[in-house]
Enzyme design. Sequence first.
Site, PDB file in Angstrom:
ATOM      1  N   CYS A  47       0.824  -1.227   0.000  1.00 20.75           N
ATOM      2  CA  CYS A  47       0.000   0.000   0.000  1.00 20.75           C
ATOM      3  C   CYS A  47       0.849   1.265   0.000  1.00 20.75           C
ATOM      4  O   CYS A  47       0.319   2.382  -0.140  1.00 20.75           O
ATOM      5  CB  CYS A  47      -0.944   0.005   1.205  1.00 20.75           C
ATOM      6  N   CYS A  59      13.192 -12.731   4.884  1.00 24.42           N
ATOM      7  CA  CYS A  59      13.857 -11.837   3.935  1.00 24.42           C
ATOM      8  C   CYS A  59      13.883 -10.388   4.411  1.00 24.42           C
ATOM      9  O   CYS A  59      14.723  -9.593   3.987  1.00 24.42           O
ATOM     10  CB  CYS A  59      13.170 -11.915   2.584  1.00 24.42           C
ATOM     11  N   CYS A  78      -2.252  -5.534   4.799  1.00 22.83           N
ATOM     12  CA  CYS A  78      -1.903  -6.095   3.475  1.00 22.83           C
ATOM     13  C   CYS A  78      -1.545  -7.569   3.596  1.00 22.83           C
ATOM     14  O   CYS A  78      -1.899  -8.374   2.729  1.00 22.83           O
ATOM     15  CB  CYS A  78      -0.755  -5.303   2.856  1.00 22.83           C
ATOM     16  N   CYS A 109      10.900 -12.707  -4.734  1.00 18.49           N
ATOM     17  CA  CYS A 109      11.549 -13.048  -3.468  1.00 18.49           C
ATOM     18  C   CYS A 109      11.254 -14.504  -3.124  1.00 18.49           C
ATOM     19  O   CYS A 109      10.089 -14.917  -3.112  1.00 18.49           O
ATOM     20  CB  CYS A 109      11.047 -12.142  -2.340  1.00 18.49           C
ATOM     21  N   CYS A 128     -10.575 -50.534   4.534  1.00 22.16           N
ATOM     22  CA  CYS A 128     -10.643 -49.361   5.399  1.00 22.16           C
ATOM     23  C   CYS A 128     -11.603 -49.615   6.568  1.00 22.16           C
ATOM     24  O   CYS A 128     -12.413 -50.548   6.540  1.00 22.16           O
ATOM     25  CB  CYS A 128     -11.101 -48.156   4.581  1.00 22.16           C
ATOM     26  N   CYS A 132      -4.041 -55.307 -11.775  1.00 27.75           N
ATOM     27  CA  CYS A 132      -4.579 -53.958 -12.023  1.00 27.75           C
ATOM     28  C   CYS A 132      -4.772 -53.680 -13.514  1.00 27.75           C
ATOM     29  O   CYS A 132      -5.745 -53.026 -13.909  1.00 27.75           O
ATOM     30  CB  CYS A 132      -3.660 -52.910 -11.411  1.00 27.75           C
ATOM     31  N   CYS A 183     -41.151 -60.886 -42.218  1.00 28.14           N
ATOM     32  CA  CYS A 183     -40.605 -61.433 -43.458  1.00 28.14           C
ATOM     33  C   CYS A 183     -39.347 -60.700 -43.878  1.00 28.14           C
ATOM     34  O   CYS A 183     -38.823 -59.869 -43.149  1.00 28.14           O
ATOM     35  CB  CYS A 183     -41.661 -61.345 -44.563  1.00 28.14           C
ATOM     36  N   CYS A 197     -35.082 -65.921 -50.434  1.00 24.57           N
ATOM     37  CA  CYS A 197     -34.496 -65.104 -51.499  1.00 24.57           C
ATOM     38  C   CYS A 197     -33.566 -65.974 -52.329  1.00 24.57           C
ATOM     39  O   CYS A 197     -32.476 -66.345 -51.892  1.00 24.57           O
ATOM     40  CB  CYS A 197     -33.731 -63.916 -50.901  1.00 24.57           C
TER      41      CYS A 197
END
Length: 554
Positions: free
Chosen positions: A138, A152, A160, A185, A246, A266, A306, A340
Amino acid sequence: MDSEDDLLNAHDMESGEEEDDFYSGETDDYNDSEGGEPDYGFVEEDVDDSVMIASHRSQVNYVVLKEEDIRRHQKDDIGQVSMVLSISEVEASILLLHYHWSVSKVHDEWFADEERVRKTVGILDGPDDSGELTCGICFETFPPEEILSVACGHPFCSTCWTGYISTTINGGPGCLMLKCPEPSCPAAVGQDMFEKLASKEDKEKYYRYFIRSYVEDNRKMKWCPAPGCEHAIDFAAGTGSYDVSCLCSHSFCWNCTEEAHRPVDCETVAQWIRKNSAESENMNWILANSKPCPKCKRPIEKNHGCMHMTCTPPCKYEFCWLCLNAWTDHGERTGGFYACNKYEAGKQEGRYDEAEKRREMAKNSLERYTHYYERWASNQTSRQKAMVDLEKARSEKLEKLSDIHGTPESQLKCITEAWLQIIECRRVLKWTYAYGYYLPDHDKKQFFEYLQGEAESGLERLHKCVEKELEVFLVAEGPSDDFNHFRTKLTGLTSITKTYFENLVKALENGLADVDTQGASSKSTNTKSSKTNGGGKGKGSSKSGGSSKNLDGN
């Protein structure tokens, strides 16, 4: 693998000895011993069902962790790194997050090059600033006590910092690796800053990400995949089976996180699941049961009537189902509505051979897949029903039986243990059908189907005992010796079924490697009829399989 002689050690399918053979298909009720009493080598009054329960948990190679267990392990690791490296717990947390919670990796890297590690993870030595400072966000000036910074030393006001931290927390688990707001940084933002500046709601989110990272970044741990379950599994690698169970009762494969699937590996499970959901089976059905309209090429199914076919609007093309030519070319001279002559003549010339061959292959493939899938799904349905029946037995039947027969519920565990075994065996049987689908067609398959049928037969007998035969004692007027005999019989059936299925799983996982396929094929004709009449339903009921003695090649 265990000795293959043990695969069917619950019964010798070719033995001439007069002993009770559970999977022979005979209908005796375990009254072969003198006086009609069943003989399992133990006295019924001394049976401790907890022994059978413990046997289900033998050779466990994993630990189920609740949330408090995960927090304790996490805290122990942080404390260990802090003590060994002589750093704060905040810095230890930063190191462990960076190295995915591997304590050994942290130690190795730190002692190899501490300075490099500090720069890499952002644990820096900051400057000692004094006097008024300007916030880097700011740009307002504040006295030193109102300015905050990490190692640092870059100054930012608390307002902020709070906004910065809140935004990153709501952005997801990336907040765990948060760096100083100063661009470029590398300094890490430790847990102390979150504790000091985050709101209560944001803290809860942050610590939820923090604890989840301990499991998700750890190669030895995974969350249980069951919906709503918050337990994790700490798995001991290199111990063989990946099947874990579990505390929520969900069993799954730790390797692929699909449901537990022994004896199938698997890769086969993934293949089977893809096949069940793929469009390939739809195409197989279309190829096997339909033909394309000669005009618009849309597939048409003929399910009755048919040979005169009319395509759906807007095409409305009329053609012959057999030869696919226009119906206007047909009539009494070509065979009428139900034959046929053109098709028959063309078939003689081989004009339809390739198309018919493709259709026949598709039909056979579809029928084979349907056969295995239906039995796979049927065992899954039976397993789910058994789970419901188990809960019903626990909530209703045990108390009722205890009241009627004057038996403590602790001595009725054989009933719940039988249901647990049925549930497990249904799971195994279910996956044997996926195993069988991908098993090549050779002599081992014939033997596999025989073993599968025997397993189904034995499981059905156990299922019938705990489901049907128990009903008599639920409506009895009082205690009877028959109930004690029933408990003994049920305990024996459960034990024998458990042994058979465990050995069956081992043999299938070993690929039936010790089976003498020629012996299995040749000796099958010598198997006693009483030993083959108990085959299961479906594919597993093949009566022409080999015998148990062929497993070791004798």
